[in-house]
Design a protein around this motif. Structure first.
Motif, PDB file in Angstrom:
ATOM      1  N   ASN A 242       0.826  -1.206   0.000  1.00  0.00           N
ATOM      2  CA  ASN A 242       0.000   0.000   0.000  1.00  0.00           C
ATOM      3  C   ASN A 242       0.863   1.260   0.000  1.00  0.00           C
ATOM      4  O   ASN A 242       0.579   2.215  -0.737  1.00  0.00           O
TER       5      ASN A 242
ATOM      6  N   ALA B  99      -7.209   3.858  -0.616  1.00  0.00           N
ATOM      7  CA  ALA B  99      -7.687   2.943  -1.653  1.00  0.00           C
ATOM      8  C   ALA B  99      -7.565   3.538  -3.049  1.00  0.00           C
ATOM      9  O   ALA B  99      -7.424   2.806  -4.030  1.00  0.00           O
ATOM     10  N   PHE B 100      -7.608   4.870  -3.144  1.00  0.00           N
ATOM     11  CA  PHE B 100      -7.592   5.553  -4.435  1.00  0.00           C
ATOM     12  C   PHE B 100      -6.516   6.638  -4.451  1.00  0.00           C
ATOM     13  O   PHE B 100      -6.827   7.834  -4.494  1.00  0.00           O
TER      14      PHE B 100
ATOM     15  N   GLU C 231      -6.309   9.076  -7.868  1.00  0.00           N
ATOM     16  CA  GLU C 231      -7.407  10.029  -8.002  1.00  0.00           C
ATOM     17  C   GLU C 231      -7.263  11.185  -7.007  1.00  0.00           C
ATOM     18  O   GLU C 231      -7.543  12.342  -7.337  1.00  0.00           O
TER      19      GLU C 231
ATOM     20  N   ALA D   5     -12.704  -0.735   0.891  1.00  0.00           N
ATOM     21  CA  ALA D   5     -12.359  -0.121  -0.402  1.00  0.00           C
ATOM     22  C   ALA D   5     -10.968  -0.547  -0.852  1.00  0.00           C
ATOM     23  O   ALA D   5     -10.738  -0.793  -2.044  1.00  0.00           O
ATOM     24  N   GLU D   6     -10.030  -0.662   0.088  1.00  0.00           N
ATOM     25  CA  GLU D   6      -8.672  -1.109  -0.249  1.00  0.00           C
ATOM     26  C   GLU D   6      -8.680  -2.527  -0.812  1.00  0.00           C
ATOM     27  O   GLU D   6      -7.867  -2.862  -1.686  1.00  0.00           O
TER      28      GLU D   6
ATOM     29  N   TYR E 168     -11.066  -3.819  -2.621  1.00  0.00           N
ATOM     30  CA  TYR E 168     -11.574  -3.729  -3.996  1.00  0.00           C
ATOM     31  C   TYR E 168     -10.545  -3.140  -4.963  1.00  0.00           C
ATOM     32  O   TYR E 168     -10.609  -3.410  -6.163  1.00  0.00           O
ATOM     33  N   THR E 169      -9.615  -2.340  -4.467  1.00  0.00           N
ATOM     34  CA  THR E 169      -8.585  -1.788  -5.357  1.00  0.00           C
ATOM     35  C   THR E 169      -7.274  -2.573  -5.268  1.00  0.00           C
ATOM     36  O   THR E 169      -6.278  -2.192  -5.879  1.00  0.00           O
TER      37      THR E 169
ATOM     38  N   ILE F 174     -18.738   1.414  -3.434  1.00  0.00           N
ATOM     39  CA  ILE F 174     -17.416   1.117  -3.990  1.00  0.00           C
ATOM     40  C   ILE F 174     -17.538   0.604  -5.419  1.00  0.00           C
ATOM     41  O   ILE F 174     -16.815   1.044  -6.331  1.00  0.00           O
ATOM     42  N   GLU F 175     -18.441  -0.344  -5.630  1.00  0.00           N
ATOM     43  CA  GLU F 175     -18.591  -0.924  -6.967  1.00  0.00           C
ATOM     44  C   GLU F 175     -19.066   0.114  -7.985  1.00  0.00           C
ATOM     45  O   GLU F 175     -18.601   0.120  -9.130  1.00  0.00           O
TER      46      GLU F 175
ATOM     47  N   LEU G 126     -16.050   2.209  -8.855  1.00  0.00           N
ATOM     48  CA  LEU G 126     -15.122   1.505  -9.750  1.00  0.00           C
ATOM     49  C   LEU G 126     -15.696   1.400 -11.164  1.00  0.00           C
ATOM     50  O   LEU G 126     -14.966   1.513 -12.155  1.00  0.00           O
TER      51      LEU G 126
ATOM     52  N   ARG H  14     -15.194   4.792 -12.744  1.00  0.00           N
ATOM     53  CA  ARG H  14     -13.885   5.381 -12.430  1.00  0.00           C
ATOM     54  C   ARG H  14     -13.358   6.209 -13.604  1.00  0.00           C
ATOM     55  O   ARG H  14     -13.296   5.732 -14.734  1.00  0.00           O
TER      56      ARG H  14
END
Length: 305
Positions: free
Chosen positions: A30, A212-213, A216, A258-259, A261-262, A288-289, A292, A295
């Motif tokens: 991370n 997680a992002f 962005e 969220a982390e 998922y990414t 979250i979905e 994504l 995105r």
């Protein structure tokens, strides 16, 4: 004493194994993702880092590991959240010994100190460490506000240099600028007010969903800094449903999910926290979905003119 109080500084999560030990491999993954995205600092041991559940030894391990990963490329801040002045001074000394570049300091924990006691607390820490200090001002969650008059008294110490502004009052940024100019640097501490804060004069953003992002988050900062406000707004508006996961009592669980998922984290939290379940879990997964699925394609934000 010199520290560049600007840019995106993730308040990183602490990674745990299923056996409730530090997962340093996932933690490193991370941190590397943050650095690759172009963050400007790393904040360890904050609320998102589950600081209240970490031992002193674990905090030291995380600090040493982060310094090992980032080297001299990115400054590392250690959060100080202690119940006593003596404990805070000791924590600051240990952080310095283990390579911290600066400190983020909360008011005293548990005890709701008076204004006079809070000022004395910060002053005692400042005069016992050479490290630059960012005061975390979050009266919403910690029930203690560091007022402008209190900052007036604190700024006699050269190493008190910045505030993590989490009052959720955007006009407070203008009040700080009007009173202190550039003497007190401002970093937004609320994800859902970050772009607004930057546009009003904040120098940086201590971010949550960046965990997680990262790309962005940094893109929004760099675009607004370059004057490309409409491009920053487009990403920010997409991001807002996700950013709202940061202003929730279960922000740690939200952001860790969220982390997952990414691909740069796990859901493992330390009890008494438990992973999300039931309807709330479904709601967060949907957010979250959807994020994504929609995105945005980012511009080359690292090479803006």
């Amino acid at each position: 004493m010199k520290f560049k109080w600007e840019g995106v500084m993730p308040a990183v999560t602490t990674k745990f194994t299923s056996e409730d030990t530090l997962d340093l491999e996932l933690f490193e993954l991370n941190i590397k993702a943050q650095v690759e995205a172009g963050v400007h600092g790393i904040v360890l041991g904050g609320t998102l880092g589950e600081a209240s559940t970490l031992t002193h030894e674990e905090k030291n391990i995380l600090l040493k590991k982060t310094k090992e990963v980032v080297g001299s490329n990115v400054p590392v801040l250690m959060n100080i959240a202690e119940q006593s002045t003596k404990g805070a001074i000791q924590a600051a000394e240990v952080a310095e010994a283990n390579g911290a570049d600066a400190l983020m300091v909360l008011p005293p924990m548990r005890y709701k100190a008076s204004d006079r006691e809070v000022v004395a607390y910060f002053k005692n820490i400042a005069q016992n460490t050479p490290l630059p200090i960012m005061v975390y001002n979050n009266p919403v969650d910690y029930k203690i506000e560091v007022t402008l008059d209190m900052f007036e008294a604190l700024l006699e110490f050269e190493n008190i240099q910045a505030v993590k502004e989490s009052t959720r009052d955007i006009s407070n940024i203008t009040r700080i600028k009007n009173r202190f100019g550039n003497r007190l640097k401002i970093l937004s501490g609320v994800d859902t007010l970050a772009l607004e804060s930057l546009l009003m004069g904040a120098e940086g953003w201590v971010a949550g969903l960046v965990c997680a992002f990262p790309a962005e988050t940094v893109a929004i900062y760099e675009l607004q800094k370059a004057g490309k406000i409409n491009e920053a707004l487009k990403i920010y508006r997409w991001f807002l449903p996700l950013l709202e996961l940061d202003i929730d009592p279960q922000l740690v669980q939200n952001i860790k999910l969220a982390e997952v998922y990414t691909g740069i984290g796990s859901e493992n939290v330390r009890e008494p926290r438990l992973p999300l379940s039931g309807e709330r879990r479904k709601e967060v997964i949907e957010i979250i979905e959807n994020g994504l699925k929609n995105r945005p394609v980012l511009p080359d934000y690292k090479n803006l003119k």
